[in-house]
Design an enzyme around this catalytic site. Structure first.
Site, PDB file in Angstrom:
ATOM      1  N   GLY A   1       0.812  -1.212   0.000  1.00  0.00           N
ATOM      2  CA  GLY A   1       0.000   0.000   0.000  1.00  0.00           C
ATOM      3  C   GLY A   1       0.840   1.254   0.000  1.00  0.00           C
ATOM      4  O   GLY A   1       1.616   1.498  -0.917  1.00  0.00           O
ATOM      5  N   ASP A   2       0.692   2.044   1.050  1.00  0.00           N
ATOM      6  CA  ASP A   2       1.468   3.294   1.157  1.00  0.00           C
ATOM      7  C   ASP A   2       2.588   3.171   2.184  1.00  0.00           C
ATOM      8  O   ASP A   2       3.075   4.172   2.697  1.00  0.00           O
ATOM      9  CB  ASP A   2       0.535   4.459   1.503  1.00  0.00           C
ATOM     10  CG  ASP A   2      -0.051   4.367   2.898  1.00  0.00           C
ATOM     11  OD1 ASP A   2      -0.339   3.240   3.350  1.00  0.00           O
ATOM     12  OD2 ASP A   2      -0.223   5.403   3.548  1.00  0.00           O
TER      13      ASP A   2
END
Length: 183
Positions: free
Chosen positions: A86-87
């Site tokens: 993801g981030d």
């Protein structure tokens, strides 16, 4: 094919598997070469979900790509930037004589990442929270170093974001509590 398996398709950065393998090799080397240290910076983009939800997934992907470029500009060989998921990203600094070296990199990352960015016609000011764990011959497993850096990052987020926290033993119980909360 091996490159594809060990790298993130969106950013081209090494992935979690690659990073854990590299950390493991570094820690094994430290067993033989006492007194050496590395640092792991664990970071994610503050409020990334809001960016993704309000501007769309293509804009979110553009932010992730730019974020990865900005992180890479903050390190030198043999240090590596990886995308965990993801981030979430990590920076492995392989030779850190003193914790101040990792702190300088964290400050550079905060400054570089915080520069305004135009995405989908909107100007945003991204930020990151960073957890730093210093690894040495006392760490046996890469996952342990990753866990401690994640714990410090979690503390940075809880303390107001846009900052870094250096892991120490006082955060150990916080790490256990956050693991229980996530389960």
């Amino acid at each position: 094919l091996k490159h594809q398996v060990m790298h993130d398709a969106l950013t081209g950065l090494p992935n979690r598997s690659y990073l854990l393998d590299r950390i493991g090799r570094v820690l094994r080397r430290f067993k033989r070469d006492k007194g050496k240290r590395c640092a792991l910076l664990y970071l994610d983009i503050d409020r990334f979900k809001i960016i993704n939800d309000s501007l769309g997934h293509l804009a979110g992907d553009a932010v992730l790509k730019e974020f990865s470029h900005r992180l890479q500009s903050c390190v030198r060989e043999p240090d590596i930037v990886g995308r965990l998921s993801g981030d979430e990203f990590a920076i492995l600094l392989e030779d850190v004589p003193i914790p101040g070296t990792a702190i300088k990199i964290a400050q550079r990352v905060l400054e570089e990442v915080g520069k305004p960015l135009t995405v989908a016609g909107e100007v945003i000011e991204p930020s990151t929270s960073i957890g730093i764990a210093i690894g040495d011959g006392n760490y046996q497993f890469a996952d342990d170093l990753l866990r401690d850096a994640d714990t410090a990052m979690y503390r940075a987020k809880k303390s107001g974001r846009r900052q870094f926290v250096l892991y120490d033993e006082s955060l150990q119980e916080i790490g256990r509590a956050s693991c229980r909360e996530r389960v």
